[in-house]
Motif scaffolding. Structure first.
Motif, PDB file in Angstrom:
ATOM      1  N   LEU A  14       0.951  -1.345   0.437  1.00 62.19           N
ATOM      2  CA  LEU A  14      -0.204  -0.491   0.336  1.00 62.19           C
ATOM      3  C   LEU A  14       0.884   1.775   0.038  1.00 62.19           C
ATOM      4  O   LEU A  14       0.615   2.075  -0.647  1.00 62.19           O
ATOM      5  CB  LEU A  14      -1.045  -0.091   1.249  1.00 62.19           C
ATOM      6  N   LEU A  15       1.830   0.895   0.919  1.00 62.90           N
ATOM      7  CA  LEU A  15       2.573   2.209   1.054  1.00 62.90           C
ATOM      8  C   LEU A  15       3.365   2.538  -0.493  1.00 62.90           C
ATOM      9  O   LEU A  15       3.761   3.553  -1.033  1.00 62.90           O
ATOM     10  CB  LEU A  15       3.638   2.278   2.111  1.00 62.90           C
ATOM     11  N   GLY A  16       3.914   1.365  -0.983  1.00 56.91           N
ATOM     12  CA  GLY A  16       4.781   1.567  -2.531  1.00 56.91           C
ATOM     13  C   GLY A  16       4.433   1.864  -3.040  1.00 56.91           C
ATOM     14  O   GLY A  16       4.545   2.552  -4.402  1.00 56.91           O
ATOM     15  N   ARG A  17       2.727   1.368  -3.292  1.00 58.12           N
ATOM     16  CA  ARG A  17       2.256   0.812  -4.999  1.00 58.12           C
ATOM     17  C   ARG A  17       0.839   1.996  -4.503  1.00 58.12           C
ATOM     18  O   ARG A  17       0.529   2.462  -5.688  1.00 58.12           O
ATOM     19  CB  ARG A  17       2.088  -0.237  -5.485  1.00 58.12           C
ATOM     20  N   GLY A  18       0.646   2.363  -3.842  1.00 53.92           N
ATOM     21  CA  GLY A  18      -1.172   2.878  -4.196  1.00 53.92           C
ATOM     22  C   GLY A  18      -1.653   1.841  -2.964  1.00 53.92           C
ATOM     23  O   GLY A  18      -2.262   0.404  -3.505  1.00 53.92           O
ATOM     24  N   VAL A  19      -3.338   2.618  -2.653  1.00 55.64           N
ATOM     25  CA  VAL A  19      -4.315   1.524  -1.873  1.00 55.64           C
ATOM     26  C   VAL A  19      -4.690   0.820  -2.859  1.00 55.64           C
ATOM     27  O   VAL A  19      -5.242  -0.236  -3.101  1.00 55.64           O
ATOM     28  CB  VAL A  19      -5.210   2.004  -1.092  1.00 55.64           C
ATOM     29  N   THR A  23      -5.586  -6.482  -3.284  1.00 59.76           N
ATOM     30  CA  THR A  23      -6.495  -6.959  -3.801  1.00 59.76           C
ATOM     31  C   THR A  23      -7.123  -6.532  -2.177  1.00 59.76           C
ATOM     32  O   THR A  23      -7.762  -6.007  -1.434  1.00 59.76           O
ATOM     33  CB  THR A  23      -6.064  -8.730  -4.319  1.00 59.76           C
ATOM     34  N   ASN A  24      -8.480  -7.397  -2.416  1.00 60.81           N
ATOM     35  CA  ASN A  24      -9.832  -7.758  -1.383  1.00 60.81           C
ATOM     36  C   ASN A  24      -9.006  -8.781  -0.279  1.00 60.81           C
ATOM     37  O   ASN A  24      -9.874  -7.942   0.958  1.00 60.81           O
ATOM     38  CB  ASN A  24     -11.116  -7.713  -1.882  1.00 60.81           C
ATOM     39  N   ALA A  25      -7.920  -9.134  -0.561  1.00 60.22           N
ATOM     40  CA  ALA A  25      -8.045 -10.557   0.430  1.00 60.22           C
ATOM     41  C   ALA A  25      -6.963  -9.572   1.252  1.00 60.22           C
ATOM     42  O   ALA A  25      -6.438  -9.388   2.637  1.00 60.22           O
ATOM     43  CB  ALA A  25      -7.238 -11.125   0.286  1.00 60.22           C
ATOM     44  N   GLU A  26      -5.716  -8.696   1.172  1.00 64.52           N
ATOM     45  CA  GLU A  26      -4.704  -7.947   1.209  1.00 64.52           C
ATOM     46  C   GLU A  26      -5.406  -6.556   1.882  1.00 64.52           C
ATOM     47  O   GLU A  26      -5.096  -6.235   2.890  1.00 64.52           O
ATOM     48  CB  GLU A  26      -3.822  -7.062  -0.320  1.00 64.52           C
ATOM     49  N   LEU A  27      -6.454  -5.962   1.050  1.00 62.95           N
ATOM     50  CA  LEU A  27      -7.313  -5.379   2.198  1.00 62.95           C
ATOM     51  C   LEU A  27      -7.611  -5.017   3.422  1.00 62.95           C
ATOM     52  O   LEU A  27      -8.054  -4.813   4.506  1.00 62.95           O
ATOM     53  CB  LEU A  27      -8.378  -4.644   1.777  1.00 62.95           C
ATOM     54  N   MET A  28      -8.380  -7.372   3.963  1.00 68.76           N
ATOM     55  CA  MET A  28      -8.880  -7.614   4.955  1.00 68.76           C
ATOM     56  C   MET A  28      -7.855  -7.663   5.702  1.00 68.76           C
ATOM     57  O   MET A  28      -7.354  -7.862   7.439  1.00 68.76           O
ATOM     58  CB  MET A  28      -9.280  -8.740   4.652  1.00 68.76           C
ATOM     59  N   ALA A  29      -6.061  -8.174   5.037  1.00 67.96           N
ATOM     60  CA  ALA A  29      -5.462  -8.075   6.131  1.00 67.96           C
ATOM     61  C   ALA A  29      -4.597  -7.470   7.085  1.00 67.96           C
ATOM     62  O   ALA A  29      -4.564  -7.242   8.092  1.00 67.96           O
ATOM     63  CB  ALA A  29      -4.339  -8.888   5.288  1.00 67.96           C
TER      64      ALA A  29
END
Length: 226
Positions: A14-19, A23-29
């Protein structure tokens, strides 16, 4: 997360490439934050998405009890997930272009209600209670089940309408099957509610049947008269 390359870890990604790169799973993590002794946060997040049938709306519909049944999710993590998803649902609702002070079309009812009813795997009926200027006083769930005809409590709906001084009401319910076309039970429920409300001088303005991407309006269809 030690087995994942630093640049591929959700927070670092997120910090390096933007929100938007997540993926949805990565947001959930990120909502979950930490794993357990056996599983990292991303593994747990994948389980959460699986339980929600792959959609964020499905995860929200799991509720507290459903989330806590997932290995690695306790009440604190479940609360964080539900709060984040509810914030997103409310953001969508606030930015759908509908002015709740003056409802002018069935499409506006559809846009107002789709955040609450999209991806449901069961039928729900809601009432949108309006004042004399077609401004929204409140919206409220009326029933949850599979048979609209038997699940609506017409006396309870009348009491709700009278208590909030509503002049008109829009009945809204969903079809999980994906087709918004009304069936015989929908027609019977519409007519029964219309007659019940008219007895206390409240107008049934419309009955809107919605699916994930479409709606049917009784007031717009020439077959029905409200």
């Amino acid at each position: 997360m030690k087995d994942i390359l630093p640049e591929d870890r959700p927070r670092e990604k997120l910090l390096g490439r933007g929100v938007s790169s997540l993926t949805n799973a990565e947001l959930m993590a990120i909502f979950i934050r930490t794993g357990t002794g056996r599983r990292n946060a991303l593994d747990i997040a994948h389980s959460v998405m699986y339980a929600g049938e792959g959609t964020l709306a499905g995860v929200l519909n799991l509720g507290l009890e459903g989330l806590c049944a997932i290995d690695g999710i306790g009440p604190d993590k479940a609360a964080c997930i539900l709060a984040a998803l509810e914030a997103g649902r409310r953001f969508f609702e606030e930015n759908n272009g509908v002015d709740p002070r003056h409802i002018t079309s069935p499409e506006e009812i559809f846009l107002m209600m789709i955040p609450d009813m999209k991806y449901l795997d069961h039928e729900e009926a809601w009432g949108v209670f309006l004042n004399s200027r077609n401004g929204v006083i409140k919206k409220e769930k009326l029933s949850s089940g599979s048979d609209l005809t038997t699940s609506l409590d017409y006396r309870a709906i009348i009491r709700k309408a009278l208590s909030c001084k509503a002049s008109t009401l829009v009945l809204v319910h969903n079809h999980p099957s994906g087709s918004p076309q009304p069936g015989r039970e929908d027609v019977l429920a519409t007519e029964a509610l219309r007659k019940s409300l008219s007895a206390v001088n409240i107008t049934l303005l419309d009955h809107v049947v919605i699916s994930d991407g479409a709606y049917f309006s009784f007031s717009e269809d020439q077959t029905f008269y409200l």
